[in-house]
Design an enzyme around this catalytic site. Structure first.
Site, PDB file in Angstrom:
ATOM      1  CE  LYS A 124      -4.253   0.841   0.051  1.00 48.24           C
ATOM      2  NZ  LYS A 124      -5.476  -0.038  -0.135  1.00 48.24           N
ATOM      3  CG  ASP A 164      -7.203   3.207  -1.075  1.00 45.64           C
ATOM      4  OD1 ASP A 164      -7.651   2.048  -0.989  1.00 45.64           O
ATOM      5  OD2 ASP A 164      -7.372   4.037   0.076  1.00 45.64           O
ATOM      6  CG  PHE A 236     -20.107  11.619  -1.841  1.00 50.64           C
ATOM      7  CD1 PHE A 236     -19.693  11.813  -0.686  1.00 50.64           C
ATOM      8  CD2 PHE A 236     -19.894  12.315  -2.927  1.00 50.64           C
ATOM      9  CE1 PHE A 236     -19.009  12.962  -0.482  1.00 50.64           C
ATOM     10  CE2 PHE A 236     -18.916  13.325  -2.818  1.00 50.64           C
ATOM     11  CZ  PHE A 236     -18.521  13.674  -1.679  1.00 50.64           C
ATOM     12  CG  ASN A 238     -14.542   4.368  -8.005  1.00 50.74           C
ATOM     13  OD1 ASN A 238     -15.554   4.167  -8.831  1.00 50.74           O
ATOM     14  ND2 ASN A 238     -13.663   3.425  -7.868  1.00 50.74           N
ATOM     15  CD1 TRP A 241     -22.179   5.759  -9.654  1.00 53.22           C
ATOM     16  CD2 TRP A 241     -19.992   4.451 -10.005  1.00 53.22           C
ATOM     17  NE1 TRP A 241     -21.923   5.414 -10.985  1.00 53.22           N
ATOM     18  CE2 TRP A 241     -20.714   4.535 -11.240  1.00 53.22           C
ATOM     19  CE3 TRP A 241     -18.870   3.743  -9.855  1.00 53.22           C
ATOM     20  CZ2 TRP A 241     -20.053   4.216 -12.543  1.00 53.22           C
ATOM     21  CZ3 TRP A 241     -18.488   3.107 -11.187  1.00 53.22           C
ATOM     22  CH2 TRP A 241     -18.999   3.438 -12.522  1.00 53.22           C
TER      23      TRP A 241
HETATM   24  O1  2IT Z   1      -8.156  -1.541  -0.898  1.00 54.53           O
HETATM   25  C1  2IT Z   1      -8.187  -1.818  -2.088  1.00 54.53           C
HETATM   26  O2  2IT Z   1      -8.189  -3.317  -2.408  1.00 54.53           O
HETATM   27  C2  2IT Z   1      -7.690  -1.277  -3.189  1.00 54.53           C
HETATM   28  N1  2IT Z   1      -7.808   0.199  -3.058  1.00 54.53           N
HETATM   29  C3  2IT Z   1      -7.656  -1.340  -4.495  1.00 54.53           C
HETATM   30  C4  2IT Z   1      -6.030  -2.021  -4.839  1.00 54.53           C
HETATM   31  C5  2IT Z   1      -5.769  -2.613  -5.972  1.00 54.53           C
HETATM   32  O3  2IT Z   1      -4.550  -2.701  -6.283  1.00 54.53           O
HETATM   33  O4  2IT Z   1      -6.507  -2.700  -7.032  1.00 54.53           O
END
Ligand code: 2IT
Length: 445
Positions: A124, A164, A236, A238, A241
């Site tokens: 991350k 994210d 609200f 992505n 949605w």
């Molecule tokens: O928390 C998650 O799983 C994401 N933000 C997506 C991470 C990704 O590599 O698509």
């Protein structure tokens, strides 16, 4: 294993990293029995190795705003574990970002990615940069400055970042443009790319669609469906949605969304036009949801509150960590909630999870329910590697199948003696076994 001993040790080593310690605690508690039954794990110190990231890159990001003022933010990439595939996970741009939050997210990501059945490790990244209220040019300069550091440690077989909170298609574009220039290759290193430069169909919807497919499986166990179910969502953006779109398609009624300013109660339920409006609201670059009621006056805006006081059949927190606490959980239970599905990462506090378990309410943790996003990221990587694109139907069918298999894994490891499904335990054990066994195979490194 002495779970408490390992945790105490971690607390001493990483004082104050409360989100990270919370995430580790939840996993260790669930896997204690399996760990004790398999002495090979302890012999190889799997837990001690799993709870510390492989490495963390911290860097300074300097950029200039439109008025010529210079700003300095902190940037991070936590490469947590790559036992089953390249480090994989999003980039969060939000003023709350710090190392504790990125370590909790990276740790969760290891198990989530293992559950997808695709070869992805956990990582991350992010920054305390706040994209709200910034111009496109400012966002571009920030993203370029961020990538000027990040590019050294990522690569399509090494570490594949994505979106994210705060990082959407626009940011991925600016990040990708700079990576491509520095690395002199167009290999698809990020996921969530635009459709005409390597992106996958369904990726924007995937987290929400996946969580809804997962919930559909939970309902199916009780011989039920989404038809006429009242659903409360938070957020609200992505993810909210995508959930709203799919829930409505499956016959459910979404009556709340929320922002940091409060929540919107729309008793008539969201429809196609209102869901479309969410895109405009998100693009407006203000972190508030209240303008919804100016456009749809039949809805009510409740300032400063969370939607968990509204009676519903299914609650799906879809905004941010620890957004639903013990008191919210008690309120939901009192009002007759039947299912709770975390779509945000660690959206519920330990007290809330305890209340749901205690009340025998089926509760799905984020690392199982929201894995559809990263799963379709994995499918984007596959398509990039093949240099081919799948159709919407192909990607959606694979996503559907992956979410069903995650649900199966939760049943396998989480069904308790009285028949109650402890999805937290199921997801943690299934993810852990896969990663731990891969680490055993690969020796002490
Ligand atoms: O928390 C998650 O799983 C994401 N933000 C997506 C991470 C990704 O590599 O698509």
């Amino acid at each position: 294993m002495k779970v408490q001993g390992i945790l105490t040790n971690l607390e001493t080593k990483h004082p104050g990293e409360k989100e990270y310690l919370q995430a580790v605690h939840e996993v260790l508690e669930s896997i204690e029995t399996i760990y004790n039954e398999n002495p090979q794990y302890e012999a190889a110190k799997i837990i001690e190795r799993l709870v510390e990231p492989d490495r963390i890159l911290t860097f300074r990001v300097s950029w200039m705003d439109d008025a010529g003022n210079v700003h300095v933010n902190l940037g991070y990439r936590v490469q947590f574990n790559n036992a089953i595939g390249p480090y994989k996970g999003g980039i969060r741009l939000h003023p709350s970002v710090n190392l504790s939050i990125l370590k909790f997210l990276g740790f969760e990501q290891i198990f989530k990615n293992a559950l997808t059945t695709l070869p992805m490790g956990g990582g991350k990244g992010g920054s305390d940069f706040n994209p709200k209220g910034k111009s496109d040019a400012e966002i571009m300069r920030f993203c370029q400055a961020f990538m000027l550091e990040l590019w050294r440690i990522i690569g399509p077989s090494a570490d594949v970042p994505a979106g994210d909170i705060g990082t959407g298609g626009r940011e991925i574009g600016f990040l990708y443009g700079m990576y491509k220039k520095l690395q002199h290759e167009n290999s698809g290193v990020l996921t969530g790319k635009g459709l005409n430069w390597g992106g996958s169909l369904i990726r924007p919807e995937a987290t929400g669609f996946g969580a809804t497919y997962f919930t559909k499986e939970m309902l199916k166990l009780d011989g039920d469906t989404f038809k006429d179910k009242v659903v409360c969502l938070s957020g609200f953006g992505n993810v909210t949605w995508g959930v709203a779109l799919k829930v409505i398609e499956l016959g459910g009624k979404v009556i709340t969304i929320s922002g940091p300013d409060g929540y919107v109660l729309d008793e008539k339920g969201l429809d196609a036009e209102k869901i479309n409006y969410l895109l405009a609201l998100r693009a407006s670059n203000n972190d508030i949801v209240s303008p919804y009621v100016e456009v749809f006056p039949e809805a009510k805006f409740i300032p400063g509150k969370k939607p968990w006081e509204v009676p519903c059949d299914i609650a799906m927190p879809s905004a941010i960590q620890n957004e639903l606490d013990g008191i919210d959980a008690e309120n939901l239970i009192k009002n007759g909630v039947k299912y709770v599905v975390e779509v945000s990462n660690m959206g519920c506090t330990p007290e809330a999870i305890y209340a749901f378990h205690n009340g025998k309410i089926p509760f799905a943790p984020g690392k199982a329910a929201n894995a559809g996003g990263v799963a379709v990221s994995g499918l984007e990587m596959s398509q990039n590697a093949m240099k081919l694109n799948w159709t919407k139907e192909e990607v959606d069918a694979k996503l559907h199948q992956i979410m069903s298999s995650i649900h199966e894994a939760c049943l396998k490891y989480g069904t308790e003696d009285d028949g109650y499904i402890n999805y937290v335990k199921g997801a943690n054990i299934a993810g852990f076994i896969k990663v731990a066994d891969a680490m055993l195979d690969q020796g002490v490194i």
